[in-house]
Every structure is written in structure tokens, then in C-alpha cells.
Scaffold this motif. Structure first.
Motif, mmCIF file in Angstrom:
data_model
loop_
_atom_site.group_PDB
_atom_site.id
_atom_site.type_symbol
_atom_site.label_atom_id
_atom_site.label_comp_id
_atom_site.label_asym_id
_atom_site.label_seq_id
_atom_site.Cartn_x
_atom_site.Cartn_y
_atom_site.Cartn_z
ATOM 1 N N THR A 66 37.290 23.645 19.570
ATOM 2 C CA THR A 66 38.554 23.841 20.153
ATOM 3 C C THR A 66 39.666 22.852 19.788
ATOM 4 N N LYS A 67 39.027 21.563 19.739
ATOM 5 C CA LYS A 67 39.964 20.676 19.270
ATOM 6 C C LYS A 67 40.585 20.800 17.826
ATOM 7 N N LEU A 68 39.529 21.320 16.946
ATOM 8 C CA LEU A 68 40.125 21.681 15.627
ATOM 9 C C LEU A 68 41.361 22.650 15.756
ATOM 10 N N LEU A 69 41.075 23.664 16.614
ATOM 11 C CA LEU A 69 42.116 24.724 16.866
ATOM 12 C C LEU A 69 43.253 24.183 17.290
ATOM 13 N N ASP A 70 43.234 23.225 18.250
ATOM 14 C CA ASP A 70 44.443 22.483 18.908
ATOM 15 C C ASP A 70 45.218 21.754 17.755
ATOM 16 N N LEU A 71 44.362 21.117 17.011
ATOM 17 C CA LEU A 71 45.217 20.256 15.926
ATOM 18 C C LEU A 71 45.617 21.211 14.815
ATOM 19 N N CYS A 128 50.207 29.900 10.723
ATOM 20 C CA CYS A 128 49.785 30.774 11.838
ATOM 21 C C CYS A 128 48.095 30.615 12.171
ATOM 22 N N VAL A 129 47.874 30.228 13.179
ATOM 23 C CA VAL A 129 46.462 29.798 13.424
ATOM 24 C C VAL A 129 45.788 30.757 14.525
ATOM 25 N N GLY A 130 44.800 31.365 14.232
ATOM 26 C CA GLY A 130 44.120 32.568 15.088
ATOM 27 C C GLY A 130 42.996 31.749 15.909
ATOM 28 N N ASP A 131 43.041 32.052 17.215
ATOM 29 C CA ASP A 131 41.895 31.507 17.928
ATOM 30 C C ASP A 131 41.048 32.890 18.368
ATOM 31 N N ASN A 132 40.086 32.687 17.595
ATOM 32 C CA ASN A 132 38.963 33.686 17.460
ATOM 33 C C ASN A 132 39.661 34.829 16.950
ATOM 34 N N GLN A 133 40.498 34.755 15.697
ATOM 35 C CA GLN A 133 41.079 35.782 15.039
ATOM 36 C C GLN A 133 41.036 35.533 13.756
ATOM 37 N N PRO A 134 41.027 36.184 12.833
ATOM 38 C CA PRO A 134 41.205 37.852 13.136
ATOM 39 C C PRO A 134 39.720 38.468 13.372
ATOM 40 N N TYR A 135 38.637 37.592 13.497
ATOM 41 C CA TYR A 135 37.371 38.097 14.351
ATOM 42 C C TYR A 135 37.159 36.952 15.441
ATOM 43 N N ALA A 136 36.307 37.561 16.463
ATOM 44 C CA ALA A 136 35.920 36.764 17.487
ATOM 45 C C ALA A 136 34.280 36.679 17.115
ATOM 46 N N MET A 137 33.865 35.284 17.480
ATOM 47 C CA MET A 137 32.595 35.095 17.242
ATOM 48 C C MET A 137 31.556 35.755 18.274
ATOM 49 N N ASP A 138 30.810 36.867 18.138
ATOM 50 C CA ASP A 138 30.214 37.647 19.182
ATOM 51 C C ASP A 138 28.902 37.938 18.492
ATOM 52 N N GLN A 191 39.709 13.887 11.384
ATOM 53 C CA GLN A 191 40.567 13.385 12.528
ATOM 54 C C GLN A 191 39.699 13.782 13.783
ATOM 55 N N VAL A 192 39.568 15.324 13.705
ATOM 56 C CA VAL A 192 38.602 15.672 14.869
ATOM 57 C C VAL A 192 37.289 14.775 15.237
ATOM 58 N N ASP A 193 36.740 14.608 14.175
ATOM 59 C CA ASP A 193 35.314 13.893 14.124
ATOM 60 C C ASP A 193 35.659 12.455 14.765
ATOM 61 N N ALA A 194 36.744 11.811 14.279
ATOM 62 C CA ALA A 194 36.954 10.373 14.514
ATOM 63 C C ALA A 194 37.498 10.295 16.124
ATOM 64 N N ASP A 195 38.160 11.562 16.528
ATOM 65 C CA ASP A 195 38.806 11.550 17.907
ATOM 66 C C ASP A 195 37.229 11.578 18.920
ATOM 67 N N LEU A 196 36.672 12.422 18.383
ATOM 68 C CA LEU A 196 35.506 12.683 19.376
ATOM 69 C C LEU A 196 34.662 11.439 19.724
ATOM 70 N N VAL A 197 34.282 10.652 18.441
ATOM 71 C CA VAL A 197 33.559 9.706 18.392
ATOM 72 C C VAL A 197 34.136 8.494 19.150
ATOM 73 N N GLU A 198 35.591 8.346 19.001
ATOM 74 C CA GLU A 198 36.250 7.299 19.798
ATOM 75 C C GLU A 198 36.329 7.641 21.269
ATOM 76 N N ASN A 199 36.387 8.756 21.621
ATOM 77 C CA ASN A 199 36.278 9.162 23.156
ATOM 78 C C ASN A 199 34.992 9.254 23.730
ATOM 79 N N GLN A 200 33.974 9.107 22.892
ATOM 80 C CA GLN A 200 32.428 9.225 23.033
ATOM 81 C C GLN A 200 32.208 10.667 23.710
ATOM 82 N N VAL A 201 32.762 11.664 23.222
ATOM 83 C CA VAL A 201 32.746 13.103 23.803
ATOM 84 C C VAL A 201 31.561 13.835 23.242
#
Length: 263
Positions: free
Chosen positions: A184-189, A197-207, A253-263
Motif C-alpha cells: 500500500t505504501k508503494l501504491l501511494d508513492l 495511471c496507477v491501478g489499485d488491485n487493477q487490472p486484476y485483484a489479488m484473489d 524508498q518504500v523499504d527505507a521509509d518502513l525501516v526508518e519508521n520501524q514499521v
């Protein structure tokens, strides 16, 4: 066509079912290519389809093999990819699922899949599907023993038009259960890029149709992202290099952000 049930599916001169690029890669990312190959074992004699069909999207995810290699170099990441066409067996499907070896794909009849016996199906699973999934599992187990955190990044591509409907997305991020924070952080970035044009579970949903990421990431709460890129945007080496740079930057960037915030 030779019987798959009377002999091993892959002969000595057939390529191995799994290719590992940059096995010594030090990146926390493990890149996967479920549909990176479009080969057919010699025993199946080109599958009853012509070369043109085997180059179409029904046979593989166009561009993902080259994209995976470019990303592997950019990130210093291991890339595990399969060799054979998804029409022989789809490594991102439960091997017991009907569409793991489809009789028809996007309106095209697959002659070699029309009347498979149980032994035929088991031969394909044993020769291609199981080794691919085992290679992923073994690498993750090795990293876990070493205490190396790993994020799975599964690379896919999609056709610009499906069933007569145009698909506007340039790239999509797929996710579902387990630890979705990376996805979800990658999606937001990516959505911060004005020209994408970025798809959120598009063109396929992970199911329930997906197999690889759910198998290796959900129950273990391992971070992951499944990425889909439109195939017409992966048509040249320049395109692939540009996408590799974009994705590598965002993943890092996403990996660094998650590490920095210890998420």
C-alpha cells in the motif's frame, strides 16, 4: 505428441524449469517471474500452437524476463523466474485449478490441454511447478536462517486490451492478505507520479486465483508487492530500462521509509 505419462516430461536437452539471476544479490528484495518464460518442453512438440501464438500474452507475461534482469542489476537483487509457458502450467495457480493448464486462453484453443489425464497433469506439476515453488521456498528459508528480512516482489505484465476493453493503467499494485504495508505504501508513492495511471488491485485483484505470493507471504506476514505493467510500455529495451529505474527507486524508498519508521 508423446505421452507425458509414460516418461519424464523434461528431457536432458530441455532447459531447467527455474532460472536464478544474481544468486549472490544482497538486496532485501527477492524478485519473482511466475510467467517470465514461454518455452514448451520438447515432448509436447510446440503444444499444437504456432510460434505467433507462443509470443502472445496468452503464453507469457511479455517483458517481465528483461524487466526482472534489469531490476536485478539495479537493486543487486536475486531474480527467480520460471522457464516454460504458462500454457504448459501456470506457476501462479494452484496446480489443481482448472486454469493451471487451460484448454482455452483468451479465446484460443490450446490443443495439448484438451484432454489431459491425471498422470499428464502430475507430470507437469512435478517437472515445472513444484521446482519453481520449491526454489522460492528454499531461498526464503535460507534468508530466514541468516536473519535477512526479505520483501517479495512479483513481476507481471498485462495486455492493453482484454475482451475488447481498453485498460488505461500504466502500472498496478496487487495485494490482499498478510502484511500489506509495503504494497500500500508503494501504491501511494506511485500515485504521486503525475504522469502515471496507477491501478489499485487493477487490472486484476489479488484473489484466490493467485498462488505464489499468497503461498510465500501471507501466513508468514512477509512483506510483498505484486506489480503489473502494461505490455505495450515494455516493448523496447529503453522502455524496460526506464521502468526498472522507476521501480527500483520506489522500492528502495518504500523499504527505507518502513525501516526508518520501524514499521
Amino acid at each position: 505428441m508423446k505421452s507425458q505419462s509414460s516418461q519424464m516430461l523434461l528431457a536432458a536437452d530441455d532447459p531447467p524449469p527455474v532460472q536464478v539471476i544474481n544468486p549472490q544479490g544482497r538486496s532485501p528484495f527477492l524478485l519473482l517471474g511466475d510467467h517470465a518464460g514461454n518455452l514448451v518442453p520438447g515432448a509436447l512438440q510446440r503444444f499444437g500452437l504456432g510460434a505467433e501464438d507462443m509470443r502472445r500474452h496468452i503464453a507469457w507475461d511479455l517483458g517481465t524476463a528483461d524487466l526482472g534482469e534489469a531490476l536485478s542489476a539495479a537493486l543487486d537483487a536475486m531474480f527467480i523466474r520460471q522457464t516454460y509457458s504458462r500454457l504448459v502450467i501456470d506457476c501462479n495457480r494452484d496446480p489443481d485449478a482448472a486454469d493451471a493448464m487451460p484448454a482455452i486462453s483468451d479465446g484460443t484453443v490450446i490443443p495439448a490441454n484438451g484432454s489431459l489425464s491425471d498422470a499428464d497433469r502430475l507430470a507437469r506439476v512435478a517437472a515445472i511447478h513444484a521446482p519453481y515453488q520449491s526454489a522460492i521456498g528454499a531461498e526464503l528459508a535460507r534468508r530466514d536462517v541468516l536473519g535477512r528480512a526479505t520483501t517479495l516482489v512479483s513481476l507481471h505484465s498485462f495486455t492493453p486490451v482484454m475482451n475488447g476493453v481498453s485498460r488505461p493503467w500504466h502500472i498496478g499494485v496487487l495485494y490482499s492478505e498478510g502484511d500489506t504495508r509495503f504494497s500500500t505504501k508503494l501504491l501511494d508513492l506511485l500515485r504521486e507520479e503525475d504522469d502515471l495511471c496507477v491501478g489499485d488491485n487493477q487490472p486484476y485483484a489479488m484473489d484466490a486465483t493467485d498462488f505464489t505470493v499468497p503461498r510465500h507471504a501471507f501466513s508468514s506476514k512477509r512483506r510483498y508487492a505484486e506489480i503489473e505493467i502494461r505490455q505495450d510500455l515494455l516493448s523496447t529495451h529503453m522502455d524496460i530500462r526506464a521502468w526498472a529505474t522507476t521501480i527500483a527507486n520506489h522500492l528502495t524508498q518504500v523499504d527505507a521509509d518502513l525501516v526508518e519508521n520501524q514499521v
